[in-house]
Write an enzyme that holds these catalytic residues in place. Structure first.
Site, PDB file in Angstrom:
ATOM      1  CE1 TYR A 177      -3.317   2.917   0.666  1.00 27.94           C
ATOM      2  CE2 TYR A 177      -1.864   3.457   2.504  1.00 27.94           C
ATOM      3  CZ  TYR A 177      -2.904   3.809   1.658  1.00 27.94           C
ATOM      4  OH  TYR A 177      -3.512   5.030   1.781  1.00 27.94           O
ATOM      5  NE  ARG A 221       2.493  13.194  11.882  1.00 23.49           N
ATOM      6  CZ  ARG A 221       2.893  13.732  10.740  1.00 23.49           C
ATOM      7  NH1 ARG A 221       4.087  14.290  10.642  1.00 23.49           N
ATOM      8  NH2 ARG A 221       2.105  13.691   9.673  1.00 23.49           N
ATOM      9  NE  ARG A 234      -7.281   8.370   6.314  1.00 20.38           N
ATOM     10  CZ  ARG A 234      -6.841   8.448   5.057  1.00 20.38           C
ATOM     11  NH1 ARG A 234      -7.709   8.324   4.077  1.00 20.38           N
ATOM     12  NH2 ARG A 234      -5.583   8.657   4.780  1.00 20.38           N
ATOM     13  CG  PHE A 294      13.667  18.359  -3.388  1.00 24.71           C
ATOM     14  CD1 PHE A 294      12.525  19.093  -3.108  1.00 24.71           C
ATOM     15  CD2 PHE A 294      13.529  17.135  -4.037  1.00 24.71           C
ATOM     16  CE1 PHE A 294      11.271  18.612  -3.461  1.00 24.71           C
ATOM     17  CE2 PHE A 294      12.282  16.655  -4.398  1.00 24.71           C
ATOM     18  CZ  PHE A 294      11.151  17.394  -4.103  1.00 24.71           C
TER      19      PHE A 294
END
Length: 420
Positions: A177, A221, A234, A294
């Site tokens: 997933y 978290r 969920r 980045f």
């Protein structure tokens, strides 16, 4: 500017007093954001896209500013397209038979000027309602960049369609997933870097591991937010993990299950640690300094989040977050592999200090943490920079002089914010 104000609002005065070393990075962040605001294009579609990114992904808005314009625009559109797709997944008020066809065809909808689908809440609803502006930006990108965005959107949509009616039962289910919703994003970024001629292609397994680390940190978290989702919870924590501790996943949030909840949480974090080695491998291969920063900054924040969540009952009371000043430090100080090794070593040290002797996964957790620390030490590049995620009770701010200096710094800080 809005981000800094929000960060400062979140940071209590007591927090700044404990961490005066945060003040300079926060001020630097303020300046970075001022410059970023000035770079937002005037064209209506680009202005909308950049302002929308600033609202739905403030950290991402900061990190893409260092990239060249062409790559920055491509990654901006890439993110917003996937954020729109994710908004459809997040809206649990929509029935599955409505969402599944949208997931599967979303990669085609991004080229359809007439297609519109309103869902989500807040800024994400605005994104969906004005998605045609994102499509306008997409059509201005290089064809090779558009193809990457289209391909990842197609594959992600198919993965979301698969899991809309499938429970995450095993660790393999979780990895699959998360590969769809995050691993593919990093794979897409790698392809955009190559299409721009700035980097070689990162092998898919390594790129996917980066996405798995980032998303696992978020899933851990955000336990309470996800389990309390209305109208339907969920649930992304694998059944094969939590069933060893409680009968139902939601039982972890109840105080009477605190010890079991911590053991379950620690097993989730330990499972996420397997992705750290590939993250370090991927980072060490980059040549372009802007792309490196980045790419590296979110990974440092992810391991910081894991360190914060490990053995922390507050995960079940709310979503604990890294303090704003620490985030500013990460953004300011993550520039080289030396910085990354130092950060990974420090955050794994934080976790090691929290491993309890009675934790059923203690030996596995320590083994994985020590393996990462060995990689960091053996690199020969580690520096001594500290992020100060925790401080000793005997630290700087516990002296009378420390308190006085900290108050003075906070006063100056507040004044600078006020005049700007």
């Amino acid at each position: 500017m809005h981000l800094v104000k929000k960060l400062i609002k979140m940071a209590a005065m007591a927090d700044i007093l404990k961490h005066p070393e945060d003040i300079y990075p926060l001020l630097k962040l303020k300046m970075v954001l001022r410059n970023a605001e000035k770079q937002i294009p005037n064209q209506p579609h680009w202005y909308f896209c950049y302002k929308m990114l600033q609202k739905v992904a403030r950290g991402f808005f900061i990190t893409i500013q260092q990239l060249d314009t062409e790559l920055r625009n491509s990654i901006l559109i890439f993110y917003l397209v996937l954020r729109a797709l994710d908004t459809v997944e997040d809206d649990t008020s929509l029935p599955s038979d409505t969402r599944v066809p949208i997931f599967k065809a979303f990669y085609q909808h991004i080229y359809d000027p007439e297609w519109k689908f309103s869902c989500g809440t807040g800024d994400c609803k605005v994104l969906m309602d004005q998605f045609y502006l994102v499509k306008t930006g997409l059509l201005e990108l290089k064809t090779s960049h558009q193809e990457v965005i289209k391909d990842v959107t197609k594959r992600m949509g198919a993965g979301m369609a698969k899991f809309i009616c499938k429970e995450v039962e095993t660790i393999d289910d979780l990895n699959e997933y998360v590969h769809y919703v995050a691993g593919l994003v990093v794979i897409g970024l790698s392809k955009l870097f190559r299409a721009s001629g700035l980097e070689d292609l990162t092998p898919d397994p390594i790129a996917s591991s980066v996405g798995l680390l980032l998303q696992n940190a978020n899933i851990i978290r955000d336990y309470l937010e996800d389990i309390n989702e209305i109208p339907k919870p969920r649930m992304f924590w694998p059944t094969h993990i939590w069933i060893n501790y409680v009968d139902k996943l939601e039982d972890l949030k109840y105080e009477e299950n605190s010890v079991k909840a911590l053991h379950c949480l620690n097993e989730m974090v330990t499972n996420a640690l397997v992705h750290l080695e590939n993250c370090l491998k991927g980072l060490s291969s980059f040549r372009d300094p802007a792309i490196f920063r980045f790419y590296a900054t979110p990974q440092v924040m992810a391991i910081g989040t894991l360190a914060l969540c490990y053995n922390n009952i507050e995960v079940y009371r709310g979503a604990p977050k890294l303090r704003p000043g620490l985030i500013a430090q990460v953004l300011h100080q993550t520039r080289t592999m030396s910085d990354v090794y130092g950060a990974f070593f420090e955050f794994t040290s934080v976790m090691k200090a929290k491993v309890g002797k009675n934790d059923p996964n203690a030996s596995l957790t320590l083994s994985r943490l020590e393996a990462i620390q060995k990689i960091c030490r053996d690199s020969g590049l580690m520096n001594n920079r500290k992020f100060y995620i925790v401080r000793s009770d005997q630290g700087f701010c516990n002296s009378a002089l420390g308190v006085i200096i900290s108050i003075a710094l906070c006063t100056i800080f507040a004044y600078i914010l006020a005049i700007n």
